[in-house]
Scaffold this active site. Sequence first.
Site, PDB file in Angstrom:
ATOM      1  N   TYR A 224      -7.343  28.302 -12.716  1.00 11.15           N
ATOM      2  CA  TYR A 224      -8.745  28.136 -12.353  1.00 11.15           C
ATOM      3  C   TYR A 224      -9.614  28.819 -13.390  1.00 11.15           C
ATOM      4  O   TYR A 224      -9.426  30.008 -13.685  1.00 11.15           O
ATOM      5  CB  TYR A 224      -9.003  28.744 -10.971  1.00 11.15           C
ATOM      6  CG  TYR A 224     -10.443  28.650 -10.513  1.00 11.15           C
ATOM      7  CD1 TYR A 224     -10.994  27.424 -10.159  1.00 11.15           C
ATOM      8  CD2 TYR A 224     -11.241  29.786 -10.424  1.00 11.15           C
ATOM      9  CE1 TYR A 224     -12.313  27.329  -9.735  1.00 11.15           C
ATOM     10  CE2 TYR A 224     -12.550  29.710  -9.997  1.00 11.15           C
ATOM     11  CZ  TYR A 224     -13.090  28.477  -9.654  1.00 11.15           C
ATOM     12  OH  TYR A 224     -14.390  28.392  -9.229  1.00 11.15           O
TER      13      TYR A 224
ATOM     14  N   ASP B 227      -8.201  33.083 -20.877  1.00  9.94           N
ATOM     15  CA  ASP B 227      -9.113  33.428 -19.785  1.00  9.94           C
ATOM     16  C   ASP B 227      -8.619  34.717 -19.126  1.00  9.94           C
ATOM     17  O   ASP B 227      -7.635  34.725 -18.399  1.00  9.94           O
ATOM     18  CB  ASP B 227      -9.147  32.273 -18.787  1.00  9.94           C
ATOM     19  CG  ASP B 227     -10.083  32.520 -17.605  1.00  9.94           C
ATOM     20  OD1 ASP B 227     -10.533  33.664 -17.426  1.00  9.94           O
ATOM     21  OD2 ASP B 227     -10.341  31.561 -16.858  1.00  9.94           O
TER      22      ASP B 227
ATOM     23  N   LYS C  20     -15.604  40.139 -13.965  1.00 12.52           N
ATOM     24  CA  LYS C  20     -15.147  41.028 -12.909  1.00 12.52           C
ATOM     25  C   LYS C  20     -15.186  42.500 -13.318  1.00 12.52           C
ATOM     26  O   LYS C  20     -16.226  43.127 -13.257  1.00 12.52           O
ATOM     27  CB  LYS C  20     -13.763  40.581 -12.421  1.00 12.52           C
ATOM     28  CG  LYS C  20     -13.783  39.175 -11.813  1.00 12.52           C
ATOM     29  CD  LYS C  20     -12.458  38.777 -11.213  1.00 12.52           C
ATOM     30  CE  LYS C  20     -12.473  37.342 -10.726  1.00 12.52           C
ATOM     31  NZ  LYS C  20     -13.289  37.122  -9.525  1.00 12.52           N
TER      32      LYS C  20
END
Length: 428
Positions: free
Chosen positions: A139, A234, A266
Amino acid sequence: MSTYFSQAKAVMPGGVSSPVRAYGSVGGTPVFVKSASGAYVTDVDGQEYLDLVGSWGPALLGHAHLEVVERVREAASRGLSFGAPTVGETELAELIIARIGGVEKVRFTSTGTEATMTAIRLARGFTSREVIIKFAGCYHGHSDALLAEAGSGVATAGLPGSAGVTAGAASDTIVLPYNDLEKVREVFETRGPEIAAIITEAAAANMGVVAPGAGFNRGLSEIAHSHGALLIQDEVLTGFRVSDAGWWGLEGRVEGWTPDLYCFGKVAGGGMPLAALGGRAEIMDHLAPLGPVYQAGTLSGNPLAVAAGKATLSLADGAVYYHIDSLADQLAEITTGALNAAGVPHRLQRAGSLMSVFFGEQPAAAPITNYGEAQRQDTALFTQFFHSMLDQHVLLPPSAFEAWFLSAAHGPAELDRLSEAIKKAARF
């Protein structure tokens, strides 16, 4: 709690601002959080929960760490947003560059989706090619081209992609099975001159936790570069979470290779809305205003988010990572021990301090290496386990396709409480 959820559903689609929060795959009413501190969150009714969600990763130091909050408070006292450069942006970029090999310049965004979307656009602009390779179950946010066979919330919702994504938007995305270098080689042999980049989660954690096989990421780098393409790693989730230098610190730093572009989020924002992409200067300088690849954001590099990110990275030293790794080792042993003792078929998988449990006979028989295998887990068993933990006021991610997160604020008392809860939940 149901009253709050009903009110929310009346004014927001599904009652939430992000789909997995709605408990769609596990059922029941989501916990509405009022506050959080350390390893715990407290709901609107005053009930405290031991937290293994950690804001889906950012709470590396624990919730509401005093120094992080103070730095944000100080920044807020000077203004919430300026729409102008700040010294804090430069200092946070310097912290990232100092930790991550191959990063010479950084561009800040507000979300991980923006970072990965920009990385794709930049790779296409730099190479003058159009095709992107991604892996099923990985994702990379909800931009159109990257929703094809995505994991995480899309998997939880049971969607193959998303309505509203046109065939044209997805036509230049090739989706391959994770951990299969041979498939990557085959595609490059036939379509190499068209391929701008490979994008991959550094370690997959949106199909449940599925670590890359030995040499997989290094192999991606070698294949891409041999055909003039780029590798985008990523690390929105793993960056500064599984080590001081993210997953690259566990792998590339040891093996002597670097991706061309990284995406962060994050932990990099300390829990505030901040993300970034970084890489070699010759690639990054293709971004406007120096180059022809456009990207912009009114709130990119927001001073409050930058302050939280700087404080978090400054405090995240070797002792923090050692502590969290040790906790993860103990929690994994506690969990597998309890489930084995209760005769529950399962497989616990790790990627550094990240972990998740795949329930069912098929996962128990062999390691999960890709999305197809992850989808064969028994999600009904996970749902029962989740609700048993929730009844004991332990908050797990409400999806079988997500990772569990520990923080520096968790300690022996929290492990003892988790041990008792897991033993009871294992007897569901």
